[in-house]
Design a protein around this motif. Structure first.
Motif, PDB file in Angstrom:
ATOM      1  N   UNK A 161     -27.696 -24.363 -32.342  1.00 27.95           N
ATOM      2  CA  UNK A 161     -28.129 -23.482 -33.425  1.00 27.95           C
ATOM      3  C   UNK A 161     -29.151 -22.453 -32.928  1.00 27.95           C
ATOM      4  N   UNK A 162     -28.973 -21.234 -33.375  1.00 28.35           N
ATOM      5  CA  UNK A 162     -29.923 -20.174 -33.021  1.00 28.35           C
ATOM      6  C   UNK A 162     -30.463 -19.557 -34.308  1.00 28.35           C
ATOM      7  N   UNK A 163     -31.736 -19.205 -34.314  1.00 28.85           N
ATOM      8  CA  UNK A 163     -32.330 -18.572 -35.499  1.00 28.85           C
ATOM      9  C   UNK A 163     -31.852 -17.128 -35.578  1.00 28.85           C
ATOM     10  N   UNK A 164     -31.759 -16.636 -36.785  1.00 25.99           N
ATOM     11  CA  UNK A 164     -31.188 -15.306 -36.997  1.00 25.99           C
ATOM     12  C   UNK A 164     -32.025 -14.205 -36.339  1.00 25.99           C
ATOM     13  N   UNK A 165     -33.332 -14.340 -36.385  1.00 29.77           N
ATOM     14  CA  UNK A 165     -34.174 -13.305 -35.777  1.00 29.77           C
ATOM     15  C   UNK A 165     -33.889 -13.185 -34.276  1.00 29.77           C
ATOM     16  N   UNK A 166     -33.838 -14.342 -33.630  1.00 26.15           N
ATOM     17  CA  UNK A 166     -33.580 -14.349 -32.190  1.00 26.15           C
ATOM     18  C   UNK A 166     -32.195 -13.794 -31.892  1.00 26.15           C
ATOM     19  N   UNK A 167     -31.260 -14.167 -32.735  1.00 22.20           N
ATOM     20  CA  UNK A 167     -29.891 -13.709 -32.523  1.00 22.20           C
ATOM     21  C   UNK A 167     -29.780 -12.185 -32.660  1.00 22.20           C
ATOM     22  N   UNK A 168     -30.456 -11.650 -33.688  1.00 25.93           N
ATOM     23  CA  UNK A 168     -30.386 -10.203 -33.892  1.00 25.93           C
ATOM     24  C   UNK A 168     -31.078  -9.457 -32.753  1.00 25.93           C
ATOM     25  N   UNK A 169     -32.076 -10.101 -32.150  1.00 29.23           N
ATOM     26  CA  UNK A 169     -32.807  -9.441 -31.078  1.00 29.23           C
ATOM     27  C   UNK A 169     -32.078  -9.497 -29.747  1.00 29.23           C
ATOM     28  N   UNK A 170     -31.474 -10.658 -29.477  1.00 25.53           N
ATOM     29  CA  UNK A 170     -31.000 -10.804 -28.103  1.00 25.53           C
ATOM     30  C   UNK A 170     -29.612 -11.412 -27.969  1.00 25.53           C
ATOM     31  N   UNK A 171     -28.956 -11.620 -29.122  1.00 24.26           N
ATOM     32  CA  UNK A 171     -27.648 -12.255 -29.049  1.00 24.26           C
ATOM     33  C   UNK A 171     -26.647 -11.405 -28.253  1.00 24.26           C
ATOM     34  N   UNK A 172     -25.885 -12.072 -27.383  1.00 29.40           N
ATOM     35  CA  UNK A 172     -24.880 -11.346 -26.602  1.00 29.40           C
ATOM     36  C   UNK A 172     -23.539 -11.459 -27.285  1.00 29.40           C
ATOM     37  N   UNK A 173     -22.895 -10.350 -27.519  1.00 26.32           N
ATOM     38  CA  UNK A 173     -21.606 -10.418 -28.203  1.00 26.32           C
ATOM     39  C   UNK A 173     -20.611 -11.141 -27.300  1.00 26.32           C
ATOM     40  N   UNK A 184     -34.851 -17.215 -43.115  1.00 28.42           N
ATOM     41  CA  UNK A 184     -36.305 -17.104 -43.231  1.00 28.42           C
ATOM     42  C   UNK A 184     -37.008 -16.643 -41.966  1.00 28.42           C
ATOM     43  N   UNK A 185     -36.280 -16.532 -40.862  1.00 29.05           N
ATOM     44  CA  UNK A 185     -36.947 -16.089 -39.632  1.00 29.05           C
ATOM     45  C   UNK A 185     -37.225 -14.596 -39.679  1.00 29.05           C
ATOM     46  N   UNK A 186     -36.488 -13.900 -40.521  1.00 29.30           N
ATOM     47  CA  UNK A 186     -36.656 -12.463 -40.702  1.00 29.30           C
ATOM     48  C   UNK A 186     -36.058 -12.092 -42.052  1.00 29.30           C
ATOM     49  N   UNK A 187     -36.454 -10.930 -42.570  1.00 29.53           N
ATOM     50  CA  UNK A 187     -35.830 -10.475 -43.813  1.00 29.53           C
ATOM     51  C   UNK A 187     -34.405  -9.988 -43.579  1.00 29.53           C
ATOM     52  N   UNK A 188     -34.100  -9.669 -42.324  1.00 27.80           N
ATOM     53  CA  UNK A 188     -32.764  -9.189 -42.009  1.00 27.80           C
ATOM     54  C   UNK A 188     -31.750 -10.309 -42.215  1.00 27.80           C
ATOM     55  N   UNK A 242     -40.681 -14.003 -48.671  1.00 27.75           N
ATOM     56  CA  UNK A 242     -40.458 -14.287 -47.255  1.00 27.75           C
ATOM     57  C   UNK A 242     -41.388 -13.416 -46.425  1.00 27.75           C
ATOM     58  N   UNK A 243     -41.431 -12.128 -46.751  1.00 23.47           N
ATOM     59  CA  UNK A 243     -42.274 -11.191 -46.007  1.00 23.47           C
ATOM     60  C   UNK A 243     -43.752 -11.556 -46.161  1.00 23.47           C
ATOM     61  N   UNK A 244     -44.176 -11.833 -47.379  1.00 21.18           N
ATOM     62  CA  UNK A 244     -45.590 -12.146 -47.624  1.00 21.18           C
ATOM     63  C   UNK A 244     -46.030 -13.350 -46.788  1.00 21.18           C
ATOM     64  N   UNK A 245     -45.239 -14.410 -46.807  1.00 18.81           N
ATOM     65  CA  UNK A 245     -45.699 -15.622 -46.138  1.00 18.81           C
ATOM     66  C   UNK A 245     -45.557 -15.550 -44.618  1.00 18.81           C
ATOM     67  N   UNK A 246     -44.660 -14.704 -44.136  1.00 24.21           N
ATOM     68  CA  UNK A 246     -44.657 -14.481 -42.680  1.00 24.21           C
ATOM     69  C   UNK A 246     -45.889 -13.672 -42.269  1.00 24.21           C
ATOM     70  N   UNK A 247     -46.267 -12.699 -43.093  1.00 21.43           N
ATOM     71  CA  UNK A 247     -47.467 -11.914 -42.787  1.00 21.43           C
ATOM     72  C   UNK A 247     -48.711 -12.808 -42.874  1.00 21.43           C
ATOM     73  N   UNK A 248     -48.756 -13.650 -43.898  1.00 20.64           N
ATOM     74  CA  UNK A 248     -49.890 -14.566 -44.050  1.00 20.64           C
ATOM     75  C   UNK A 248     -50.025 -15.451 -42.810  1.00 20.64           C
ATOM     76  N   UNK A 249     -48.904 -15.954 -42.348  1.00 16.09           N
ATOM     77  CA  UNK A 249     -48.901 -16.792 -41.148  1.00 16.09           C
ATOM     78  C   UNK A 249     -49.465 -16.027 -39.950  1.00 16.09           C
ATOM     79  N   UNK A 250     -49.005 -14.816 -39.758  1.00 16.59           N
ATOM     80  CA  UNK A 250     -49.478 -14.013 -38.633  1.00 16.59           C
ATOM     81  C   UNK A 250     -50.975 -13.755 -38.727  1.00 16.59           C
ATOM     82  N   UNK A 251     -51.437 -13.431 -39.930  1.00 21.33           N
ATOM     83  CA  UNK A 251     -52.858 -13.135 -40.098  1.00 21.33           C
ATOM     84  C   UNK A 251     -53.716 -14.352 -39.768  1.00 21.33           C
TER      85      UNK A 251
END
Ligand code: ATP
Ligand code: MN
Length: 478
Positions: A4-16, A40-44, A129-138
Motif C-alpha cells: 500500500x502506498x499513500x496517495x500523497x507519496x504516489x502523486x509525488x513520485x509514483x512511476x507509471x 487524508x494524506x493530501x487534499x488531492x 483535512x487541510x486545517x488539521x494537517x496545518x495544525x499538525x505542522x504548526x
C-alpha cells in the motif's frame, strides 16, 4: 497484492506502469467509472478508473460516497483534466460500506455549524483535512523552533493547587461525592478530606512551574492543554486549549519580544513551506466565504498574502500609553463607534481596540508593552515609573491578542509587596517565592495560544473549528 502506498507519496513520485495498492474513502463516483479516492494524506484525490463492464454490478453499487475501499491497479498517465496520473483498477475491495441514505455527510458544501455538530465526521471534508494537517505542522514547527535553540521541553502539571492569575477561572478537580460533600464545623467545604487534601484545579497556565525550570535549565518551554472556566462564548475562547509557554533566564522584555516575533515568523513560514497545497485551498475557501460579505468588510489581502505579509514586515512595537493616545484620537472613538469608548489611561483594551490598532491603524502585527500594573498580573516586573509593568501582548489581525507575556519580577521585596496589595496568599506560593530567595535573576516568558495561531494561519473565523473536539460552555460532546 502490492504494498500500500499513500496517495500523497504516489502523486509525488509514483512511476507509471507499476502496480500499486491504495486505500481510502470514496469522495465521488462518476459514471460508474471514476472514483475520486482520498486517504487524508493530501487534499488531492486520486482518480481510479473502474472497468465497469467487467465488474460485478453488486460491487459497483457499494462504491458510494464515504465508503472505505482498497484498490489495486496499474498507475497510468491520466488523459483527463485535473490529474497527471490515475490508477486502472484490477482489484476492488470494499472495506467498509457507507449507506448514503444514512450517512450524515453529503457530497456537497455543508455549513461549518453543521460540521461542528458532526465533529466526529468532519475530518472527512477537504476543509477540515487541510486545517488539521496545518495544525499538525504548526505544532511540529513549534517544537523544532525551540529544539534548534536548545530549549528544554518541560511538562508542567495539569492538576495544580494554585490559580496562577487568581482570576477564579479554574475548573475544580475533586474526588468528593458531590451529593455529600464533607464540611467543617463552620460549614465550609472540608478539602482536607479530598483526594489531595487541598482544593485543586485544572491548570490555567504552566508559567509559574515553568519559571522554576528556567531557574536551572535557562530556557524551557511547555506545550500542553490549558483550561479556563471563563464563560465567554466568543469565537476566540475555548474552555480547553493548548498553550505554548517559553520561559527564559537572563532575558529582558526586549529579548522576550524578539523571541516571540521570531517564533511566530518561523512557524508561519514552516507551514507555508510544508502545507502549500492546504493553504492554497484554505485561501480559496476564505475567498468564497468572503464573497458573501459586502465589499468593505472583505479582507484586503488574501490568506496567503496575509501570511507572507506577516513574514516580510517587522511587528510594530509601542507602549500601552502610546496606544491609548492613538485610540483616543481615532475616528471611531471620536464618532463614538466603539462599544467601549476609550476614556483614559489605565483601562484594559477591549478586543475592538486591539483590532483597530492592528487592522486599521498599523495594518500589521503589533507588540504592545508596558501596561498599567492594575490590569496585569502580580508577577510582572514593575517599571521605574511606579505605574506600569514590563508586560508584552502581541496583537494579530483578525485575532486580537495571540500572545501575552512579560518580564517577571525577580526582586523579592517588590514581588511580596505586590502580592500583599492584591491579596495573593504568599504561603501558598512559597515555592515560587523561593526562586526569588535563592539565585534569582532577570527572566521573561510568554504564552502563545496555539488555537489562536492555527486560527490565524488557516484563515478560519471560529476557534471551535481549529481544534478537533472543542470544549466550550454547554458542550463537551465527543
Ligand atoms: P484574552 O484577553 O483574549 O481572554 P488572556 O489575557 O486571558 O486573553 P493570557 O492569560 O495572557 O490570555 O493567555 C495567554 C494566551 O493564551 C493568550 O494570548 C491567548 O492566545 C491564549 N488564550 C487565553 N485564553 C484563551 C481561551 N479561553 N481560549 C483559547 N486561547 C486562549
Ligand atoms: Mn481570558
Amino acid at each position: 497484492m502490492s504494498q500500500r502506498i499513500k496517495i500523497k507519496a504516489l502523486l509525488q513520485s509514483g512511476e507509471t506502469g507499476t502496480e500499486v495498492t491504495v486505500k481510502g474513502w470514496v469522495r465521488a463516483f462518476r459514471s460508474n467509472r471514476f472514483i475520486a479516492l482520498n486517504d487524508g494524506s493530501t487534499n488531492g484525490n486520486l482518480q481510479i478508473v473502474v472497468d465497469f463492464e467487467n465488474t460485478d454490478p453488486a460491487l459497483l453499487k457499494r462504491i458510494t460516497f464515504g465508503a472505505a475501499v482498497s484498490i489495486t491497479g496499474k498507475l497510468a498517465p491520466s488523459l483527463g483534466q485535473g490529474q497527471s496520473v490515475e490508477v486502472i483498477a484490477s482489484e476492488i475491495e470494499i472495506l467498509g460500506d457507507c449507506n448514503p441514505d444514512e450517512f450524515p455527510l453529503q457530497p456537497k458544501k455543508q455549513t461549518l455549524e453543521f460540521l461542528r455538530e458532526n465533529a466526529h465526521l468532519r475530518f472527512r471534508t477537504n476543509t477540515f483535512g487541510a486545517i488539521f494537517r496545518v495544525r499538525n505542522t504548526l505544532s511540529f514547527a513549534v517544537h523544532q523552533f525551540f529544539q534548534e535553540k536548545g530549549f528544554v521541553y518541560l511538562h508542567t502539571p495539569v492538576i495544580t493547587q494554585s490559580d496562577a492569575e487568581g482570576a477564579g477561572e479554574a475548573f475544580h478537580v475533586t474526588n468528593f461525592d458531590l451529593n455529600n460533600v464533607p464540611r467543617t464545623d463552620t460549614g465550609e467545604v472540608d478539602y482536607k478530606q479530598d483526594f489531595f487534601g487541598k482544593s485543586t484545579n485544572l491548570t490555567v497556565s504552566g508559567q509559574l512551574e515553568g519559571e522554576l525550570g528556567a531557574m536551572a535549565l535557562s530556557d524551557i518551554y511547555t506545550f500542553g492543554p490549558t483550561f479556563r472556566a471563563e464563560n465567554s462564548n466568543t469565537t476566540r475562547h475555548l474552555a480547553e486549549f493548548w498553550m505554548i509557554e517559553p520561559e527564559m533566564a537572563f532575558y529582558d522584555i526586549h529579548d522576550n519580544a524578539n523571541l516571540a516575533e521570531e517564533l511566530l515568523k518561523y512557524v508561519i513560514s514552516y507551514a507555508l513551506d510544508k502545507n502549500k497545497e492546504d493553504l492554497e485551498f484554505l485561501t480559496q475557501r476564505l475567498l468564497e466565504e468572503e464573497k458573501q460579505k459586502p465589499q468593505n468588510e472583505r479582507s484586503e489581502l488574501s490568506l496567503l498574502d496575509k501570511l507572507q505579509f506577516c513574514l516580510n514586515n517587522d511587528f510594530e512595537r509601542l507602549t500601552y500609553t502610546e496606544a491609548i493616545q492613538i485610540l483616543r484620537d481615532s475616528t471611531p472613538n471620536k464618532k463614538k463607534k466603539f462599544v467601549y469608548p476609550v476614556e483614559g489611561w489605565g483601562t484594559d483594551l477591549q478586543s475592538e481596540h486591539e483590532r483597530y490598532l492592528v487592522e486599521k491603524h498599523f495594518k500589521k502585527p503589533v507588540i504592545l508593552t508596558d501596561y498599567p500594573k492594575e490590569i496585569k498580573s502580580f508577577y510582572m516586573r514593575q517599571n521605574d515609573d511606579g505605574k506600569t509593568v514590563a508586560a508584552m501582548d502581541i496583537l494579530f489581525p483578525g485575532i486580537g491578542e495571540i500572545i501575552g507575556g512579560s518580564q517577571r519580577e525577580e526582586r523579592l521585596d517588590k514581588l511580596e509587596t505586590r502580592m500583599d496589595e492584591l491579596g495573593i496568599p504568599k504561603d501558598e506560593l512559597w515555592w515560587y517565592l523561593d526562586t526569588r530567595r535563592f539565585g534569582a535573576c532577570p527572566h521573561s516568558g510568554f504564552g502563545l495560544g496555539f488555537e489562536r495561531l492555527v486560527l490565524f494561519v488557516t484563515g478560519m473565523g471560529n476557534i471551535r473549528d481549529v481544534i478537533p473536539f472543542p470544549r466550550f460552555p454547554k458542550n463537551a460532546e465527543f
